[in-house]
Design a protein around this motif. Sequence first.
Motif, PDB file in Angstrom:
ATOM      1  N   LYS A  76      -4.110   9.434   4.813  1.00 49.42           N
ATOM      2  CA  LYS A  76      -4.830   9.117   3.587  1.00 49.42           C
ATOM      3  C   LYS A  76      -4.693   7.634   3.276  1.00 49.42           C
ATOM      4  CE  LYS A  76      -4.055  13.694   1.545  1.00 49.42           C
ATOM      5  NZ  LYS A  76      -3.636  14.424   0.320  1.00 49.42           N
ATOM      6  N   ALA A  77      -5.832   6.977   3.079  1.00 50.36           N
ATOM      7  CA  ALA A  77      -5.804   5.550   2.754  1.00 50.36           C
ATOM      8  C   ALA A  77      -5.088   5.315   1.436  1.00 50.36           C
ATOM      9  CB  ALA A  77      -7.233   5.016   2.674  1.00 50.36           C
ATOM     10  N   ALA A  78      -4.457   4.154   1.325  1.00 53.12           N
ATOM     11  CA  ALA A  78      -3.661   3.824   0.145  1.00 53.12           C
ATOM     12  C   ALA A  78      -4.527   3.776  -1.107  1.00 53.12           C
ATOM     13  CB  ALA A  78      -2.974   2.478   0.347  1.00 53.12           C
ATOM     14  N   LYS A  79      -3.943   4.272  -2.194  1.00 54.69           N
ATOM     15  CA  LYS A  79      -4.563   4.175  -3.513  1.00 54.69           C
ATOM     16  C   LYS A  79      -3.664   3.313  -4.397  1.00 54.69           C
ATOM     17  CE  LYS A  79      -6.749   8.731  -3.296  1.00 54.69           C
ATOM     18  NZ  LYS A  79      -6.816  10.091  -3.912  1.00 54.69           N
ATOM     19  N   PRO A  80      -4.242   2.631  -5.386  1.00 52.26           N
ATOM     20  CA  PRO A  80      -3.424   1.754  -6.241  1.00 52.26           C
ATOM     21  C   PRO A  80      -2.250   2.495  -6.874  1.00 52.26           C
ATOM     22  CG  PRO A  80      -5.757   1.390  -6.651  1.00 52.26           C
ATOM     23  CD  PRO A  80      -5.669   2.591  -5.745  1.00 52.26           C
ATOM     24  N   GLY A  81      -1.071   1.918  -6.758  1.00 48.02           N
ATOM     25  CA  GLY A  81       0.117   2.479  -7.386  1.00 48.02           C
ATOM     26  C   GLY A  81       0.821   3.552  -6.574  1.00 48.02           C
ATOM     27  N   GLU A  82       0.218   3.978  -5.450  1.00 45.02           N
ATOM     28  CA  GLU A  82       0.852   5.017  -4.635  1.00 45.02           C
ATOM     29  C   GLU A  82       1.671   4.395  -3.511  1.00 45.02           C
ATOM     30  OE1 GLU A  82      -2.191   8.828  -5.051  1.00 45.02           O
ATOM     31  OE2 GLU A  82      -1.932   7.832  -3.113  1.00 45.02           O
ATOM     32  N   PRO A  83       2.706   5.101  -3.024  1.00 48.79           N
ATOM     33  CA  PRO A  83       3.467   4.599  -1.877  1.00 48.79           C
ATOM     34  C   PRO A  83       2.580   4.576  -0.640  1.00 48.79           C
ATOM     35  CG  PRO A  83       4.068   6.864  -2.359  1.00 48.79           C
ATOM     36  CD  PRO A  83       3.207   6.409  -3.492  1.00 48.79           C
ATOM     37  N   CYS A  84       2.845   3.637   0.251  1.00 46.02           N
ATOM     38  CA  CYS A  84       2.031   3.554   1.457  1.00 46.02           C
ATOM     39  C   CYS A  84       2.836   2.943   2.591  1.00 46.02           C
ATOM     40  CB  CYS A  84       0.756   2.750   1.202  1.00 46.02           C
ATOM     41  SG  CYS A  84       1.049   1.044   0.685  1.00 46.02           S
ATOM     42  N   TRP A  85       2.356   3.173   3.812  1.00 48.55           N
ATOM     43  CA  TRP A  85       2.961   2.649   5.021  1.00 48.55           C
ATOM     44  C   TRP A  85       1.865   2.001   5.861  1.00 48.55           C
ATOM     45  CZ3 TRP A  85       4.454   6.842   2.365  1.00 48.55           C
ATOM     46  CH2 TRP A  85       5.816   7.037   2.123  1.00 48.55           C
ATOM     47  N   PRO A  86       2.196   0.941   6.609  1.00 49.04           N
ATOM     48  CA  PRO A  86       1.173   0.275   7.418  1.00 49.04           C
ATOM     49  C   PRO A  86       0.864   1.041   8.701  1.00 49.04           C
ATOM     50  CG  PRO A  86       3.288  -0.807   7.702  1.00 49.04           C
ATOM     51  CD  PRO A  86       3.495   0.239   6.648  1.00 49.04           C
ATOM     52  N   THR A  87      -0.396   1.056   9.098  1.00 44.78           N
ATOM     53  CA  THR A  87      -0.841   1.644  10.366  1.00 44.78           C
ATOM     54  C   THR A  87      -1.923   0.743  10.953  1.00 44.78           C
ATOM     55  OG1 THR A  87      -2.760   2.944   9.649  1.00 44.78           O
ATOM     56  CG2 THR A  87      -0.581   3.912   9.246  1.00 44.78           C
ATOM     57  N   PRO A  88      -2.304   0.939  12.203  1.00 46.88           N
ATOM     58  CA  PRO A  88      -3.410   0.153  12.774  1.00 46.88           C
ATOM     59  C   PRO A  88      -4.735   0.357  12.050  1.00 46.88           C
ATOM     60  CG  PRO A  88      -2.131   1.205  14.515  1.00 46.88           C
ATOM     61  CD  PRO A  88      -1.652   1.774  13.216  1.00 46.88           C
ATOM     62  N   TRP A  89      -4.852   1.406  11.258  1.00 44.89           N
ATOM     63  CA  TRP A  89      -6.112   1.723  10.584  1.00 44.89           C
ATOM     64  C   TRP A  89      -6.066   1.405   9.087  1.00 44.89           C
ATOM     65  CZ3 TRP A  89      -3.026   5.325  13.194  1.00 44.89           C
ATOM     66  CH2 TRP A  89      -3.280   5.384  14.575  1.00 44.89           C
ATOM     67  N   GLY A  90      -4.984   0.836   8.646  1.00 46.78           N
ATOM     68  CA  GLY A  90      -4.844   0.476   7.248  1.00 46.78           C
ATOM     69  C   GLY A  90      -3.634   1.150   6.609  1.00 46.78           C
ATOM     70  N   ASP A  91      -3.227   0.625   5.468  1.00 45.18           N
ATOM     71  CA  ASP A  91      -2.091   1.193   4.747  1.00 45.18           C
ATOM     72  C   ASP A  91      -2.470   2.557   4.176  1.00 45.18           C
ATOM     73  OD1 ASP A  91      -0.864  -1.157   5.317  1.00 45.18           O
ATOM     74  OD2 ASP A  91      -0.860  -1.930   3.259  1.00 45.18           O
ATOM     75  N   GLY A  92      -1.470   3.441   4.077  1.00 42.15           N
ATOM     76  CA  GLY A  92      -1.720   4.758   3.512  1.00 42.15           C
ATOM     77  C   GLY A  92      -0.499   5.645   3.616  1.00 42.15           C
ATOM     78  N   ARG A  93      -0.729   6.918   3.518  1.00 44.56           N
ATOM     79  CA  ARG A  93       0.373   7.885   3.614  1.00 44.56           C
ATOM     80  C   ARG A  93      -0.098   9.100   4.405  1.00 44.56           C
ATOM     81  NH1 ARG A  93      -0.298  11.828  -0.518  1.00 44.56           N
ATOM     82  NH2 ARG A  93      -1.762  11.217  -2.172  1.00 44.56           N
ATOM     83  N   PRO A  94       0.865   9.870   4.935  1.00 43.94           N
ATOM     84  CA  PRO A  94       0.485  10.958   5.849  1.00 43.94           C
ATOM     85  C   PRO A  94      -0.143  12.144   5.140  1.00 43.94           C
ATOM     86  CG  PRO A  94       2.866  10.917   5.500  1.00 43.94           C
ATOM     87  CD  PRO A  94       2.315   9.681   4.846  1.00 43.94           C
ATOM     88  N   GLY A  95      -1.005  12.841   5.880  1.00 45.24           N
ATOM     89  CA  GLY A  95      -1.479  14.144   5.448  1.00 45.24           C
ATOM     90  C   GLY A  95      -0.428  15.188   5.777  1.00 45.24           C
TER      91      GLY A  95
END
Length: 488
Positions: free
Chosen positions: A200-219
Amino acid sequence: MQVASRGDGAIRIIETVSLRLYDTATRGQREFIPVRSGAASIYVCGATVQGMPHIGHVRSGLNYDVMRRWLHHQGLDVTLVRNVTDIDDKILTKAAEHQRPWWEWAATHERAFDAAYEALGCLPPSIGPRATGHVPQMIELMQRLIDSGHAYAVDCGDVYFSVPSYADYGRLSGQRPEDMQQGEGAGGAKRDPHDFTLWKAAKPGEPCWPTPWGDGRPGWHLECSAMATRYLGSEFDIHGGGLDLVFPHHENERAQSRAAGDGFARYWTHNAWVTLGGDKMSKSLGNTLSIDVLLTRVRGAELRYYLVSPHYRSMIEYSDAALSEAVAAYRRIESFLHRVRERIGAPERAARVAETGLGAEFAAAMDDDLGTPGAVAAIHGAVREGNAALDAGDRDAAAAAAGQVRAMTDLLGLDPLSERWAGGAGSRADAAATAALSALVADLLAQRTDARARRDFAAADNIRARLLAAGVVVEDTRDGATWTLKDG
């Protein structure tokens, strides 16, 4: 022992044990044949730590604890992985509602789950990995899926699994892909409405991690595939969890893992729910029974007995009456062992369940898809015979029965004389108090038995009344008198 060929042409030796398990994928029982000789590997979907645990949550942990104990009894080196989902939409929502950091909210409830498992006598898992600690493995799995054409990234940073790319999708749950709904919305970026989210792509204020496809968090689904293979290898024995996980969670795990080239789980097992008023127990329905509350009413061993006595694939409809019946049944087992201890001495736990007689009945029940109802019936049968032997003065037979009862209850994590349960609340003071009470009650019951033999029923009734006034309930059965403490 059987010989099988691996996909690379090599030969491996695989062992068979006597256990047969119901496999959700094949809709029938299968003989358990471990991937690796002398070992068993189990992955259990653990808690999403959004709130306090209730009995519906811990039933799964208890069932797989029994499975682990039985496989170990059969001589296998068991590795059990029980994960923690510590990043999730619900966790973020709950933490925000309470104005707490998401990581603190998750950690607080993870500790509560650990305490609940421990209070009910679960052995600690071989490892309890957290989703947030395995993002590198998730990224690697997504890359494999994208490279093989089974997943795709979109401009916003989301990554999806392509359901149409995997022809075997739906095999686990027995559904057709066109009839399934992922429960996450169609989403304009999806190529097909049945595709599911890996990242899941990062949303403002949410935790996130970097990936080759953009910051986000796991499904959710991606997490378990990455953690299971990290600790158990590309192919392992048993994947388990609650019945509600068959679809979409386990269906999606199976699809993404096999599409990536992993054999993944050979057996899929699922425990049924605990229901209340006919509905699955869940926080969203507001019909939960927390472990903390129940443990103010019954002991940990008694609650464990209540939850493991039914077959793991059978629904448990919670009621106070059913819990009370389970408590009374467990205390009959406990009372027998205390009688033996007071009259003969502490019975030694049998080294193994015997291959004949009641031991064979217990073993046959457990080998038949972990048939705990039959196993518990065998335990109570041994208790009846042991009580009869004790009343007849056959000390050897009574001691043998007690040893067998201890062996069988130990395999269910329920041995009343074990270090874990002998002290009630776990303290030496409780253990001493229990022993003293048992000795006093045993002496009064012996006096009552003598009075009844002399046909002095007034004296016998007086002893029973005195015990009842002290909170001790005496029950006359065909196997002799047993006693329990009065509820409340």
